[in-house]
Motif scaffolding. Structure first.
Motif, PDB file in Angstrom:
ATOM      1  N   UNK A  14      31.531  44.536  47.254  1.00 46.61           N
ATOM      2  CA  UNK A  14      30.869  43.650  48.172  1.00 46.61           C
ATOM      3  C   UNK A  14      30.752  42.162  47.286  1.00 46.61           C
ATOM      4  N   UNK A  15      30.310  41.209  48.260  1.00 47.18           N
ATOM      5  CA  UNK A  15      30.309  39.942  47.848  1.00 47.18           C
ATOM      6  C   UNK A  15      28.851  39.985  47.073  1.00 47.18           C
ATOM      7  N   UNK A  16      27.822  40.581  47.189  1.00 42.62           N
ATOM      8  CA  UNK A  16      26.527  40.654  46.363  1.00 42.62           C
ATOM      9  C   UNK A  16      26.962  41.143  44.875  1.00 42.62           C
ATOM     10  N   UNK A  17      27.838  42.229  44.787  1.00 41.06           N
ATOM     11  CA  UNK A  17      28.122  42.888  43.616  1.00 41.06           C
ATOM     12  C   UNK A  17      28.982  41.651  42.958  1.00 41.06           C
ATOM     13  N   UNK A  18      29.871  41.468  43.718  1.00 47.34           N
ATOM     14  CA  UNK A  18      31.147  40.362  42.808  1.00 47.34           C
ATOM     15  C   UNK A  18      30.143  39.160  42.299  1.00 47.34           C
ATOM     16  N   UNK A  19      29.336  38.546  42.939  1.00 51.09           N
ATOM     17  CA  UNK A  19      28.313  37.541  42.571  1.00 51.09           C
ATOM     18  C   UNK A  19      27.760  37.992  41.275  1.00 51.09           C
ATOM     19  N   UNK A  58      32.761  38.136  34.319  1.00 50.07           N
ATOM     20  CA  UNK A  58      34.050  38.651  34.576  1.00 50.07           C
ATOM     21  C   UNK A  58      34.812  37.578  35.141  1.00 50.07           C
ATOM     22  N   UNK A  59      36.044  37.525  34.693  1.00 50.31           N
ATOM     23  CA  UNK A  59      37.258  36.301  35.121  1.00 50.31           C
ATOM     24  C   UNK A  59      37.848  36.708  36.166  1.00 50.31           C
ATOM     25  N   UNK A  60      37.683  37.587  36.777  1.00 46.10           N
ATOM     26  CA  UNK A  60      38.608  38.133  37.926  1.00 46.10           C
ATOM     27  C   UNK A  60      38.043  39.307  38.632  1.00 46.10           C
ATOM     28  N   UNK A  61      38.200  39.249  40.054  1.00 43.12           N
ATOM     29  CA  UNK A  61      37.917  40.551  40.792  1.00 43.12           C
ATOM     30  C   UNK A  61      39.132  40.959  41.479  1.00 43.12           C
ATOM     31  N   UNK A  62      39.207  42.418  41.368  1.00 43.95           N
ATOM     32  CA  UNK A  62      40.334  43.151  42.058  1.00 43.95           C
ATOM     33  C   UNK A  62      39.450  44.199  43.129  1.00 43.95           C
ATOM     34  N   UNK A  63      39.517  43.631  44.386  1.00 49.21           N
ATOM     35  CA  UNK A  63      38.474  44.262  45.390  1.00 49.21           C
ATOM     36  C   UNK A  63      38.809  45.748  45.701  1.00 49.21           C
ATOM     37  N   UNK A  64      40.256  46.231  45.443  1.00 51.77           N
ATOM     38  CA  UNK A  64      40.417  47.654  45.600  1.00 51.77           C
ATOM     39  C   UNK A  64      39.488  48.429  46.803  1.00 51.77           C
ATOM     40  N   UNK A  65      39.719  47.993  47.884  1.00 51.70           N
ATOM     41  CA  UNK A  65      39.111  48.170  49.115  1.00 51.70           C
ATOM     42  C   UNK A  65      39.346  49.519  49.723  1.00 51.70           C
ATOM     43  N   UNK A  66      38.597  49.916  50.894  1.00 56.20           N
ATOM     44  CA  UNK A  66      39.106  51.248  51.491  1.00 56.20           C
ATOM     45  C   UNK A  66      40.160  51.095  52.450  1.00 56.20           C
ATOM     46  N   UNK A  76      31.485  33.392  48.989  1.00 64.97           N
ATOM     47  CA  UNK A  76      30.704  33.173  48.078  1.00 64.97           C
ATOM     48  C   UNK A  76      31.246  32.388  46.798  1.00 64.97           C
ATOM     49  N   UNK A  77      32.355  32.904  46.509  1.00 64.02           N
ATOM     50  CA  UNK A  77      33.074  32.553  45.123  1.00 64.02           C
ATOM     51  C   UNK A  77      34.415  31.966  45.740  1.00 64.02           C
ATOM     52  N   UNK A  78      34.631  30.696  46.155  1.00 62.66           N
ATOM     53  CA  UNK A  78      35.792  30.277  46.386  1.00 62.66           C
ATOM     54  C   UNK A  78      36.852  29.881  45.463  1.00 62.66           C
TER      55      UNK A  78
END
Length: 349
Positions: A205-210, A217-225, A267-269
């Motif tokens: 989620x955006x909240x956890x990514x923030x 953390x340098x990058x996010x891999x969303x690995x969604x459903x 939230x993180x452009x």
């Protein structure tokens, strides 16, 4: 005295089970989708560009990629996994696409299987990601173990996969996630390579990514459903009716990939963002890129191809590249940057 050997044997058997189940059983989500089908591109019948001039190369974490593709983290630790990783790495090298390996916990517990992950010799120029479960930081893992898995792969970055649902269902899963964010932050400050936070198919989620970005953390891999359900995978390995029931109940749990991309990007452009979770072809990749992802990861299609032959993996890479290029051509965009800023992607109401 035999406990570590027993643990490593269990981990190695789990690796073999995961490959077999993913290839032989129906472990795809059915009630939830990745959300990418809710978008479509505006077709341009007069693109006004030469197809030969289209460039789908990009850069991620400072490294050049021939296409915005990641062979997502899958496997290692067994003889079959070694063959799969070798085939994937050789194709990644040829097409200059990124690659991750499966969790290297088994290589820490059983160093003699480290070679099943060590693909740098097949992919000297590729962006390579090492991989450990973040929760292991609460189970006596620390900087030394993280450095070890990075060194095994000669990796450019370390993926910390975050998988609370899978651990709940997995036999003897590790479920102590208390205080994990602080340990991730400490690791990010000390590890000499970037850390990528990744879910395993239930989304970030955006909240956890923030919070993860603030932790370093340098990058996010969303690995969604919407793709492979690790709840269903673990239900196939269940040792009792409770685990089997849990896996089935939560088979379609999570945040769709498209939603993860758009909400995190809002939230993180500027954070480097990987889209994965149910992507099956180049059109999915193009939609994910247009939504704001920088590169896109696929696992199941590459696993199925690699279980067949290196030729099958190469053919898949060719198809994905052709599909992405066709999207750019038929929307009148000569580069991924232009595609992102073209406004040609529309949400279907």
């Amino acid at each position: 005295m035999n406990a570590p050997n027993n643990i490593s044997a269990q981990t190695q058997n789990r690796k073999a089970d995961h490959i077999r189940i993913c290839l032989e059983e129906d472990v795809q989500s059915h009630q939830i989708t990745n959300g990418l089908e809710r978008y479509r591109f505006t077709h341009s019948c007069l693109p006004e560009i030469n197809h030969d001039d289209i460039d789908i190369s990009t850069a991620f974490l400072g490294k050049h990629l021939g296409a915005p593709l990641l062979i997502s983290s899958m496997t290692g630790g067994t003889e079959q996994a070694a063959t799969i990783n070798q085939r994937l790495a050789q194709v990644a090298q040829h097409y200059k696409i990124a690659m991750g390996v499966g969790s290297q916990r088994v290589a820490v517990e059983k160093p003699q299987v480290a070679d099943t992950f060590a693909v740098r010799k097949y992919a000297p120029d590729v962006l390579l990601f090492a991989n450990l479960g973040a929760v292991q930081l609460n189970y006596k893992y620390g900087l030394d173990e993280c450095l070890r898995v990075v060194d095994i792969l000669e990796a450019d970055a370390l993926i910390l996969h975050i998988n609370p649902l899978q651990e709940c269902i997995q036999p003897k899963g590790d479920t102590n996630f208390r205080g994990l964010l602080d340990k991730i932050s400490d690791l990010c400050a000390k590890l000499p390579v970037p850390v990528i936070a990744k879910e395993v198919g239930n989304g970030i989620s955006a909240a956890i990514a923030s919070k993860l970005i603030a932790a370093g953390v340098a990058a996010i891999d969303v690995a969604g459903a919407g793709g492979t359900s690790w709840a269903k995978v673990e239900s196939e390995r269940a040792e009792n009716p409770l685990q089997r029931r849990l896996g089935r109940t939560f088979a379609d749990w999570g945040l769709p990939t498209a939603e993860c991309i758009t909400t995190i990007r809002a939230i993180a452009p500027n954070v480097p963002l990987i889209a994965s979770g149910g992507l099956r072809h180049g059109l999915d990749v193009a939609v994910a890129i247009a939504l704001g992802a920088d590169i896109a990861g696929l696992a199941m299609p590459f696993l199925q191809a690699a279980a067949t032959s290196e030729t099958a993996v190469a053919e898949l890479a060719e198809v994905l590249i052709a599909e992405i290029t066709t999207v750019l051509f038929c929307t009148g965009n000569a580069s991924l940057y232009q595609l992102k800023h073209s406004g040609s992607l529309q949400r279907i109401e």
